[in-house]
Design a protein around this motif. Structure first.
Motif, PDB file in Angstrom:
ATOM      1  N   GLY A   1      -7.552  -2.693   3.597  1.00 27.75           N
ATOM      2  CA  GLY A   1      -7.557  -1.700   2.595  1.00 27.75           C
ATOM      3  C   GLY A   1      -7.496  -0.799   4.240  1.00 27.75           C
ATOM      4  O   GLY A   1      -8.587  -1.443   5.300  1.00 27.75           O
TER       5      GLY A   1
ATOM      6  N   GLY B   1      -1.391  -1.572  -4.667  1.00 30.52           N
ATOM      7  CA  GLY B   1      -1.527   0.239  -4.074  1.00 30.52           C
ATOM      8  C   GLY B   1      -1.802   1.136  -4.881  1.00 30.52           C
ATOM      9  O   GLY B   1      -0.427   1.637  -6.058  1.00 30.52           O
TER      10      GLY B   1
ATOM     11  N   TRP C   1      -0.324  -4.117   4.851  1.00 27.39           N
ATOM     12  CA  TRP C   1      -0.666  -3.860   3.546  1.00 27.39           C
ATOM     13  C   TRP C   1      -1.566  -2.303   3.364  1.00 27.39           C
ATOM     14  O   TRP C   1      -0.900  -1.629   3.416  1.00 27.39           O
ATOM     15  CB  TRP C   1      -2.167  -4.559   3.539  1.00 27.39           C
ATOM     16  N   GLY C   2      -2.558  -1.823   3.711  1.00 25.68           N
ATOM     17  CA  GLY C   2      -2.609  -0.893   3.673  1.00 25.68           C
ATOM     18  C   GLY C   2      -2.267   0.409   4.047  1.00 25.68           C
ATOM     19  O   GLY C   2      -1.559   0.187   5.999  1.00 25.68           O
TER      20      GLY C   2
ATOM     21  N   GLY D   1       0.936  -1.068   0.295  1.00 27.97           N
ATOM     22  CA  GLY D   1       0.610  -0.224  -0.200  1.00 27.97           C
ATOM     23  C   GLY D   1       0.769   1.192   0.296  1.00 27.97           C
ATOM     24  O   GLY D   1       2.401   0.762   0.492  1.00 27.97           O
TER      25      GLY D   1
ATOM     26  N   GLY E   1      -6.120  -1.977  -6.330  1.00 33.59           N
ATOM     27  CA  GLY E   1      -4.911  -0.620  -5.356  1.00 33.59           C
ATOM     28  C   GLY E   1      -7.030   0.164  -6.336  1.00 33.59           C
ATOM     29  O   GLY E   1      -6.768  -0.193  -6.832  1.00 33.59           O
TER      30      GLY E   1
ATOM     31  N   TYR F   1      -8.295  -2.615  -1.055  1.00 29.97           N
ATOM     32  CA  TYR F   1      -8.383  -1.827  -0.425  1.00 29.97           C
ATOM     33  C   TYR F   1      -9.564  -0.196  -1.172  1.00 29.97           C
ATOM     34  O   TYR F   1     -10.586  -0.923  -2.050  1.00 29.97           O
ATOM     35  CB  TYR F   1      -7.867  -0.928  -1.568  1.00 29.97           C
TER      36      TYR F   1
END
Length: 318
Positions: free
Chosen positions: A152, A295, A104-105, A58, A248, A200
């Motif tokens: 996300g 992302g 991750w995000g 991300g 993304g 996301y």
């Protein structure tokens, strides 16, 4: 508990419907005329040194232009200037404060606070702009305030923190900036509005509209901040407006929606209602190519930052 099988594989894939369902009048609108932005630069390569990556995931851009990138396999967050000069990093593999298990995000609030979806620790952690630990919330489970693979994360127009899960729950929860549970979207168990392997989400600037990359259904769905479905678009395929595991999603200041079409190694751009505007990308490492892009983030000045996971780099356009 089922876990997502890496960034490019999801346990459940379902046939997606391609037609756009009716939208509400508050959905942002604009002239769909679009010209592709110019390539401006890139940074990163495979490795563990400062500014290198081992499967970046991300990205988020702060109001001052600082770009934050979470690295799935390095278990850290690095941050850079808008042109990619390395500024710093934090994190290591683990479950202690400030440690990660496959982050991750990432999202940045108006005050500069950085929120990270710590996916395999089933929690959210938040930090100062320079990475000092401030707090955390979550834990494994399907109850309110707990997670099953959070992926996300986004800051909503109300200042709340919205988190989407790729795990079995397939839901979106939202919290106060300090992590107090504030609510969850009333998503159905089937049909329109259901999320499968979602990755996301992103809010349209100045509008209470959230776009979610519904990767397992090969589509984008968009909702009110309270979770009411506005519409959807996409189906599995390689044509314009079709996807193969879209990952993304980001929204430009004018309302255009950028989507990394991960399995097709490209980025597609749409109007706020899902009208196809353009695309670029193919498998490769040139300026307008990608290898499993993940992302995507858009700065206030319109610069588009694409996390090119397979090439261990960030590429940006304006």
């Amino acid at each position: 508990m089922n876990r997502t099988k890496g960034l490019l594989g999801y346990a459940a894939l379902a046939a997606a419907l391609g037609a756009l369902v009716p939208t509400c009048s508050v959905t942002p609108t604009e002239n769909p005329t679009w010209e592709p932005p110019a390539y401006k630069g890139q940074w990163g390569s495979e490795g563990t040194a400062a500014g290198e990556f081992e499967a970046p995931t991300g990205a988020a851009v702060a109001a001052d232009g600082t770009v934050y990138v979470a690295d799935f396999s390095r278990h850290d967050v690095q941050y850079f200037t808008a042109a990619g000069s390395f500024l710093g990093r934090w994190g290591a593999r683990g479950n202690g404060d400030g440690e990660f298990e496959h982050p991750w995000g990432v999202a940045v609030a108006a005050d500069g606070t950085v929120y990270v979806a710590d996916s395999h620790n089933d929690r959210v952690q938040y930090f100062t702009p320079a990475g000092s630990f401030l707090g955390k919330w979550g834990g494994t489970g399907g109850g309110d305030g707990r997670f099953n693979t959070p992926t996300g994360i986004a800051v909503g127009p109300d200042g709340n923190i919205y988190v989407v899960e790729a795990g079995d729950t397939g839901r979106v929860q939202y919290f106060t900036p300090a992590g107090q549970f504030a609510g969850k979207w009333p998503l159905p168990e089937s049909g329109d509005g259901r999320l499968v392997g979602a990755t996301y989400l992103a809010f349209a600037p100045g509008a209470k509209v959230a776009y979610v990359a519904d990767a397992g259904n090969d589509r984008i769905q968009f909702f009110t901040a309270g979770g009411k479905l506005f519409g959807r678009w996409g189906a599995e395929g390689t044509g314009p407006g079709e996807f193969f595991r879209p990952t993304g999603v980001a929204v430009a200041p004018g309302g255009r929606v950028a989507v990394t079409d991960t399995g097709n190694d490209r980025l597609q751009v749409f109007s706020p209602k899902g009208e196809f505007l353009g695309k670029w990308g193919s498998r490769g490492a040139k300026d307008r190519q990608f290898y499993g892009p993940g992302g995507v983030a858009i700065a206030d000045d319109g610069a588009i930052y694409v996390v090119d996971r397979g090439n261990d780099r960030v590429v940006y356009y304006r």
